[in-house]
Write a protein that holds these residues in place. Structure first.
Motif, PDB file in Angstrom:
ATOM      1  N   GLN A  28       0.948  -1.072  -0.759  1.00 63.17           N
ATOM      2  CA  GLN A  28       0.337  -0.283  -0.486  1.00 63.17           C
ATOM      3  C   GLN A  28       0.856   1.237  -0.488  1.00 63.17           C
ATOM      4  O   GLN A  28       2.155   1.874   0.977  1.00 63.17           O
ATOM      5  N   ALA A  29       0.650   2.524  -1.107  1.00 59.58           N
ATOM      6  CA  ALA A  29       1.296   3.493  -1.148  1.00 59.58           C
ATOM      7  C   ALA A  29       1.425   4.369   0.270  1.00 59.58           C
ATOM      8  O   ALA A  29       2.525   4.577   0.696  1.00 59.58           O
ATOM      9  N   LYS A  30       0.348   3.911   1.106  1.00 65.51           N
ATOM     10  CA  LYS A  30       0.603   4.885   2.233  1.00 65.51           C
ATOM     11  C   LYS A  30       1.188   4.391   3.318  1.00 65.51           C
ATOM     12  O   LYS A  30       1.644   5.267   4.344  1.00 65.51           O
ATOM     13  N   LEU A  31       1.806   2.990   2.998  1.00 63.71           N
ATOM     14  CA  LEU A  31       2.326   2.645   3.994  1.00 63.71           C
ATOM     15  C   LEU A  31       3.770   2.520   3.357  1.00 63.71           C
ATOM     16  O   LEU A  31       4.623   1.597   4.386  1.00 63.71           O
ATOM     17  N   ALA A  32       3.795   3.470   2.255  1.00 61.66           N
ATOM     18  CA  ALA A  32       5.667   2.627   1.805  1.00 61.66           C
ATOM     19  C   ALA A  32       6.296   4.426   1.552  1.00 61.66           C
ATOM     20  O   ALA A  32       5.647   5.333   1.942  1.00 61.66           O
ATOM     21  N   PHE A  62       5.745  -0.332   5.631  1.00 57.69           N
ATOM     22  CA  PHE A  62       5.868  -0.845   7.364  1.00 57.69           C
ATOM     23  C   PHE A  62       4.460  -1.806   7.640  1.00 57.69           C
ATOM     24  O   PHE A  62       3.819  -1.864   6.713  1.00 57.69           O
ATOM     25  N   VAL A  63       4.152  -2.435   8.687  1.00 62.07           N
ATOM     26  CA  VAL A  63       3.687  -3.915   8.663  1.00 62.07           C
ATOM     27  C   VAL A  63       3.332  -3.622  10.000  1.00 62.07           C
ATOM     28  O   VAL A  63       3.857  -3.350  11.477  1.00 62.07           O
ATOM     29  N   GLY A  64       2.272  -3.384  10.488  1.00 63.53           N
ATOM     30  CA  GLY A  64       1.387  -3.807  11.239  1.00 63.53           C
ATOM     31  C   GLY A  64       1.725  -5.151  11.846  1.00 63.53           C
ATOM     32  O   GLY A  64       1.895  -6.097  12.002  1.00 63.53           O
TER      33      GLY A  64
END
Length: 66
Positions: A28-32, A62-64
Motif C-alpha cells: 500500500q502506497a500510504k505505508l511505503a 511498514f507492517v502492522g
C-alpha cells in the motif's frame, strides 16, 4: 526494462510508475517510503513518477502487528 529494487534486478514494463510497482509487490502506497536513485519521492506523486531503465529503487514499508 530493467530496474533494481532493494538490491534485486526486476523487469518492469516501459513507462511504469512507482505506484504500479508498489501494487505489483502488494504494498500500500500510504505505508511505503520510496527512494528513486537516492532521492525520496513524495507519496503524492507515486502514480505520476515514471520509472526509467536502470533506476535504483529502495522501498521501505511498514507492517502492522503486535
Amino acid at each position: 526494462m530493467q530496474i533494481h529494487v532493494n538490491g534485486r534486478q526486476v523487469e518492469v514494463a516501459k513507462n511504469s510508475t512507482i505506484g504500479e510497482l508498489l501494487k505489483s509487490f502488494n504494498i500500500q502506497a500510504k505505508l511505503a517510503v520510496v527512494e528513486q536513485n537516492q532521492q525520496i519521492i513524495n507519496k503524492t506523486v507515486y502514480d505520476e513518477t515514471i520509472l526509467t531503465n536502470g533506476d535504483t529503487i529502495e522501498i521501505v514499508h511498514f507492517v502492522g502487528g503486535g
